[in-house]
Design an enzyme around this catalytic site. Sequence first.
Site, short mmCIF file in Angstrom:
data_model
loop_
_atom_site.label_atom_id
_atom_site.label_comp_id
_atom_site.label_asym_id
_atom_site.label_seq_id
_atom_site.Cartn_x
_atom_site.Cartn_y
_atom_site.Cartn_z
N HIS A 199 1.30 -7.86 0.96
CA HIS A 199 -0.11 -8.06 1.30
C HIS A 199 -0.43 -9.50 1.70
O HIS A 199 -1.02 -10.25 0.92
CB HIS A 199 -0.99 -7.68 0.10
CG HIS A 199 -1.00 -6.22 -0.17
ND1 HIS A 199 -1.67 -5.32 0.64
CD2 HIS A 199 -0.42 -5.49 -1.14
CE1 HIS A 199 -1.50 -4.09 0.17
NE2 HIS A 199 -0.74 -4.16 -0.92
N CYS A 219 1.03 -2.12 3.86
CA CYS A 219 1.22 -1.29 2.66
C CYS A 219 0.97 0.17 2.99
O CYS A 219 1.74 0.78 3.71
CB CYS A 219 0.33 -1.81 1.52
SG CYS A 219 0.82 -1.16 -0.10
N GLU A 270 -2.76 -10.39 3.45
CA GLU A 270 -4.22 -10.54 3.46
C GLU A 270 -4.75 -11.03 2.11
O GLU A 270 -5.91 -11.44 2.02
CB GLU A 270 -4.90 -9.23 3.88
CG GLU A 270 -4.95 -8.12 2.82
CD GLU A 270 -3.66 -7.30 2.71
OE1 GLU A 270 -2.58 -7.82 3.06
OE2 GLU A 270 -3.74 -6.14 2.26
#
Lengths: 271, 949
Positions: free
Chosen positions: A239, A96, A241
């Site tokens: 994302h 990002c 994560e």
Amino acid sequence: MTAPPILIVHASGTNRDGDAAQAVELAGGSPRIVHVNQLRRGDVKVGDHAGVLIPGGFSYGDALGAGQRLALELRLWFGHELSEVVAAGKPVLGICNGFQVLVKAGLLPGPLGGDAAAGVRQVTLAGNSQGKFECRWVALRVEPEVRSGWLQSIRGSVIRCPIAHGEGRFVSAGDAVTDELETQGLVAFRYLSCGAVSPDPSEPIRAAAGAYPANPNGSSADIAGICDRTGAVVGLMPHPEDHVLDWQRPNGAPGGSGLPLFAAFVSAARQ
Amino acid sequence: MTLRVAVTPHRDAEGEAVVASAPLVGVTGLVDCRVSRIYHLASEGELSDAGVERLCREVLVDPVVAQYCTGEAAPAEGRAIEVAALAGVTDVEARELERAARQLGLGELRVSTAIRYDLIGDLDDNAVAAITRRLLANDTIEQSCEGSLPPTFAAQASAEAKVESVPLSNLSDAELEILSTERVLSLDVGEMRVIQAYFDGVGRDPTDAELETLAQTWSEHCVHKTFRAAIELTHISADGARSVTRHDGLLAALREVTEELDPWWLRSAFVDDAGIIAFDDEHDLAFKVETHNHPSALEPFGGANTGVGGVVRDILGVSARPIACTNVLCFGPADLPDERLMTGVLHPRRIRDGVVAGIADYGNKLGLPTVNGAVVYHDGYIGNPLVYCGALGLLRHGSHPTEARVGDRVVAIGGRVGRDGIHGATFSSATMDASTADKVGAAVQIGDPITEKGCIEVVERACQAGLYNAITDCGAGGFSSAIGEMGEDLGVEVDLEGVRLKYPGLQPWEIWLSEAQERMVMAVPVESLPALGQLCDDWDVELTDLGSFTGSGDLVVRHGSTPVIEMSMDFLHNGLPRREMTATWVDPPPAAVSSPAVTGQTVLDLLAHPDVASKEDIVRRYDHEVRAGTVVRPLVGRNADGPSDAAVLKPLGTNRTPSAAVLSSGLCPRVGEHDPYAMALLALDEAVRNLVAVGGDPDRVALLDNFCWGDPTRSDRLGGLVRAVQGCTDGARRYGMPFISGKDSLFNEFEGRAIPPTLLISALGLVPDLNSAIDSGGMADGDDLWLVGQGSGSLGGSVADAVYDLGATEVPRPLDDPLPRYRAVHSAIKAGLLTAAHDCSDGGIAVAVAEMAIAARHGVAVTVPADGSDQFAALANEGPGRLVLAALPGDRDALGEILGAHGRRIGKVTADKRITLGVATRSIGATEGAGIVVELQDAVAAFTGRSSP
């Protein structure tokens, strides 16, 4: 197995450093969140780490353009150290805002060869085509033809995870640049048309073909992330994560976790 | 020299948005709008061409998508409008460009920014003025003109520090009142007299700073005069019976219930910036909700922006790491015709869009998931919108230090002090009118989330390292409130000369009073200062050592050698006379209501009401995923577009146990218009049933109250407020749930018209195991649908009443014994027996069932028990205590046993894409009338406002 030390770069306004650290840790790495000021003072050295992750957020408030200010600092202060990291084949991942930083710092896609003049930006991440920040789940694929060495083990796999950005529209300076990215295997991730939150296993895996919201920001050629020619540096807008544990997915939809990406990253760092 | 640089993107969504919005402000001729960023670069010496080019190439311009030109303004293609922030308004772009120039070795630049809009099309002067005034610029914080604006650098002139003495000793009551009004003190004559007498005793007149400090500290905003007042309530019931009761402090009444209940998991209530409860054996949760109504009315983006900033600082003020945000918003109708808009008021649509953008900007940049909220549209909020901002925090149990010691340094960290934000507390303690924007525009600020983010990082680490003995935030009133409160017991001595300013020239009283947003104050032992300083350097946060805690019991403020304030803390904090107030409440007379006939269109009408309809356009502007802990999201279901009941969050770093936090809210101002007492109980019930619906434990719930009310000095407003507080205290007892924090925002009136009485109840609870959490869209074909609870025949305060203008005044009766049903539902969820659950609120069971069908993209066939109502009321009433549950048919017996008499089976999830509703008059199966059939796709279209699969 040893847990390789992973540098997670924090600049003022970085905010998904904790999410990234959790993902790295679950993948077997040893994350260390360090502020740019501490790196600059030399308290901590970039080179002491086995991999570098630049996480999401709004570095310096994204003033003057997303990632622009941190990109300048990386170029001015850590350009040499980062090129050593890349030369050593250690993995570098930007997510990002981190992706925006790597692009604006010139590390992604890096020199393309051909006619593209060195030092002139060839691609960028511009404002979303719908003109606003948006948070939603997307499906993306690790491109089967991707050049990056450390992505080889997860080529072709699907990742489901959220996006949360206002400036994620991948744009290149022209068709020639896009062709170059494609032919050299620098396109690392593409948005898919299949369901992001409620996947239907019978649905074929196809690129989003520009259709909103599967392609959530109007990115050219559905490009969600790219790598450089060395393959060490990888960046993406979504994302992964935020999807490394089963309960993080909506609707209990099976599969598509982001964890294998971090496992590949940590595994490359270990070598 | 000063150089102008204009950067213009090749393609611009911002310009497209202006074109799209022009018809909404009555302009039809705009065909294109190009947006350019203007940077004025001022430097002492020459700026080299090479330097400027480097700055543009490396920082300002993205060559792939934009171009730039330097020098004079380019000639306009159409009509060129420039808009710039007024001098002194926070401008992060300018600050970052100045830093970038330094880093590039280009020396000290001063930067001022503007935006240029090239409006192209067939536009007359009126059209250009309408676009400028209503879409592009807000006079409260910006200037605009056609052509090009000169740079707006803040004045650099440093003025000598002056402390003015304010003559008070011989003023008459009338003169005291004038003084209070002129200086925006918001003090009444009685209070002014007490101040006069105190300084007569001291033998001098007060300084400007002393008078301002008293006004801030004694403001309704800071000290909650109304909630501490002794109130005599005259209650006249609908039949004319009159009873008089005395209320010895509304706040005390709320606290008393909490002390009575005192559950073991309660850590702290009402004493600090936020309420605190236990989470797991290591961590606690802190929760606070604030309002930022008046600033949002004048400058929606900045007002809401700093509203988020303020409530997040409250969480920092209890040494917690902020982990999530909530927001509840009340606006006038978005489609309000221009002729109904009052002078001095922004259009509700503009207020809404600005508020949402402001919340998104701050929350997203702080990296906090904004996960729960609601939006209410009502005529009563046209002149005075409401913006509730909530924040949740996580802290280690027992880690929050609260005692400053003599000798500790008074240390401020965070943002610099400017002139913006003066009089925030007193401004919010007065009603508004058409001239408010001109008088108190300076009270409105633009936030700087990145500076606050730095404070978050520093406070977390400083707390872990034990570097401070007490902490509080600088809210309204700035240093005067923060330091005044922290030093209440010990006394402090402070020197303002070292305070870092955004620009020179501030007078001592301004430095002392300005509500700089992103600032915290700490009591720091001398030996910890170096470590704190290092931490601040590491995280780009500025620190100022202002003085020390003295033990003298006095507030002493100097500016260098100039005395600014010398007052006893005792007078400052205890000198305010307690108010005696009178209140009246008259129950409305009952009105006969005739229900309309029910058709499929009824369901679509209810789904399309703005309070019910999808909030997806707003929700997706907020990052609700950051911090990787969102378990139940604000949008749920197959296509992630169904409404969620509550948010379930797993705080990052707490994976050792499976427990999660749950946040929900309830509010029903339409009920409040008829019966504020019932509103309190019904809002509380709504918050609780939302929380239970996703898996929250009804025996582990803490509540927050946020009252937004009209002018409490008017007895009818105050009467409603007392009734609402009675509802809260009765509710807390009945539900066994303590209030742990609260806030009141009074004087929400525009030109004598009060907002509807609005009480927001926010609930914080626990989900014992995040894997058992459910949402409203998880059901599958063939599942049974169950209803928990009985309907009400009363439509007063319902969405149906608003949609069909029924004139109903009788509101649903609150529950007497709510807990057994909620415990039963919770047991069913824990046992894994439910596939989905959804509460019945706005729009009644018709909407609840339709929303579940939309979320799951399945059909449903339901026969609703009439419970003594007619068909319309049975489907649309908003009686409390009701949930629709979905479960596998195979679990029918097990579920029936757990729910007992609380649950009734009302239908099935079906494979057809239809919502089929009937009403049973006697028993299940005996349907009155033919029943209603609504195609699922029509329901989706009504709910989302667009056709969708």
